[in-house]
Design an enzyme around this catalytic site. Structure first.
Site, PDB file in Angstrom:
ATOM      1  N   SER A 165      63.382   2.593 -12.255  1.00 23.63           N
ATOM      2  CA  SER A 165      63.347   3.663 -13.249  1.00 23.63           C
ATOM      3  C   SER A 165      64.769   4.092 -13.628  1.00 23.63           C
ATOM      4  O   SER A 165      65.576   3.258 -14.027  1.00 23.63           O
ATOM      5  CB  SER A 165      62.509   4.825 -12.709  1.00 23.63           C
ATOM      6  OG  SER A 165      62.263   5.791 -13.701  1.00 23.63           O
TER       7      SER A 165
ATOM      8  N   ASP B 184      53.488   0.390 -18.487  1.00 27.04           N
ATOM      9  CA  ASP B 184      54.414   1.487 -18.210  1.00 27.04           C
ATOM     10  C   ASP B 184      54.369   2.500 -19.359  1.00 27.04           C
ATOM     11  O   ASP B 184      54.681   2.166 -20.504  1.00 27.04           O
ATOM     12  CB  ASP B 184      55.832   0.928 -18.052  1.00 27.04           C
ATOM     13  CG  ASP B 184      56.781   1.894 -17.370  1.00 27.04           C
ATOM     14  OD1 ASP B 184      56.589   3.120 -17.512  1.00 27.04           O
ATOM     15  OD2 ASP B 184      57.717   1.420 -16.703  1.00 27.04           O
TER      16      ASP B 184
ATOM     17  N   HIS C 105      54.291   2.288 -14.204  1.00 27.78           N
ATOM     18  CA  HIS C 105      55.677   2.570 -13.851  1.00 27.78           C
ATOM     19  C   HIS C 105      55.898   2.627 -12.343  1.00 27.78           C
ATOM     20  O   HIS C 105      56.969   2.232 -11.846  1.00 27.78           O
ATOM     21  CB  HIS C 105      56.090   3.897 -14.486  1.00 27.78           C
ATOM     22  CG  HIS C 105      57.556   4.192 -14.371  1.00 27.78           C
ATOM     23  ND1 HIS C 105      58.524   3.475 -15.032  1.00 27.78           N
ATOM     24  CD2 HIS C 105      58.231   5.151 -13.661  1.00 27.78           C
ATOM     25  CE1 HIS C 105      59.722   3.953 -14.747  1.00 27.78           C
ATOM     26  NE2 HIS C 105      59.573   4.971 -13.921  1.00 27.78           N
TER      27      HIS C 105
END
Length: 302
Positions: free
Chosen positions: A177, A223, A255
């Site tokens: 991320s 995601d 995600h």
């Protein structure tokens, strides 16, 4: 280090969503790649003439095991000793000959080290010294995470009491991320970095012309926090000078799925590091997914 459960990791996704409005704008995204049969890998330009091959010949099955061929010890890095980052854990292969490469791994926004801790022993068991780290603040943005990844690498390189020697000329960064965005920033700031693996990366920047490191961008098909069209694929498109660049997309993944021990993420990360950090040509056939790999929804090599 505190252990973060699945519910807490899901809650972290909401924090990440909120981070998307901290004033960092996104631009139009490039066309998504379509699934394609992997092509034979061309060697990276100006590849070093000496490799650092060690361990048995790789197989697809070996790369997907929970551990590689080398035993691993762990050592805590308390906050009092962590200069420039929060704290962390060293993962040390114990039975390797010669110097090994150094790898630093950062979690994403709102997450602790425990979110990416599974990568430490897994990568170290293939012959790397790995530091998984806590950032100084849970809400650090990519720039701060990039600086802390570099500080964590420097901590490894300065250590004098490790049971294994580290080759300062072989450095890699990984992040999830905003940690993936931080890995890109780290590679842009330090030209000595050889390999980068941003996983479900979050970063709005488009041009990455400073990055020469071999970069494997791993995206998650479903995601919604860092949609691949807005983050992973623009990162790939911006790698105009990278020695090697590729994109792997996890079929059906969201995600946070890569925060669980993932054999696909592990296998391709190991293969990428062995190929581009150790310059071990035996791993070249495993960089690309098999044509019938149901876990992969898209693959592209630049």
């Amino acid at each position: 280090m505190a252990v973060v459960g699945t519910a807490a990791r899901r809650a972290a996704a909401l924090l990440i969503c909120g981070a998307a409005v901290v004033g960092l704008a996104t631009a139009s995204a490039p066309t998504r790649p379509t699934p394609a049969a992997p092509a034979a890998e061309a060697p990276p330009p100006a590849a070093p003439s000496v490799d650092h091959a060690r361990g048995p010949d790789p197989t697809a099955e070996m790369l997907r095991r929970p551990r590689g061929p080398f035993a691993v010890d762990q050592r805590e890095v308390p906050a009092a000793e962590a200069e420039g980052f929060g704290d962390g854990t060293l993962h040390l292969p114990t039975d390797v000959d010669g110097a090994v490469g150094a790898v630093a791994v950062s979690p994403g926004y709102g997450a602790q080290e425990s979110a990416i801790a599974w990568m430490g022993p897994r990568l170290a068991s293939f012959g790397f010294v790995v530091i998984t780290l806590d950032t100084e603040s849970l809400d650090d943005e990519p720039g701060a995470r990039g600086r802390q990844l570099l500080a964590a690498l420097d901590h490894l390189l300065a250590a004098e009491d490790l049971p294994v020697r580290i080759d300062a000329d072989r450095q890699a960064v990984i992040g999830h991320s905003m940690g993936g965005g931080g890995a890109m920033r780290a590679a842009a700031e330090r030209g000595r970095i050889d390999a980068v693996v941003p996983v479900a990366p979050w970063h709005p920047r488009r041009g990455w012309h400073e990055v020469e490191a071999a970069t494997l961008v791993i995206g998650a098909e479903q995601d919604r926090v860092a949609p691949v069209d807005e983050h992973a694929l623009p990162i790939l498109a911006g790698l105009t000078r990278a020695r090697a660049a590729a994109y792997l997309e996890l079929r059906g993944a969201d995600h946070l799925d890569p925060l669980e021990p993932d054999p696909t993420v592990a296998a391709h990360t190991v293969a990428w590091l062995k190929r581009h950090l150790d310059h071990d040509a035996r791993y070249a056939p495993f960089v690309a997914p098999a044509e019938d790999d149901a876990a992969v929804s898209a693959w592209r090599r630049r």
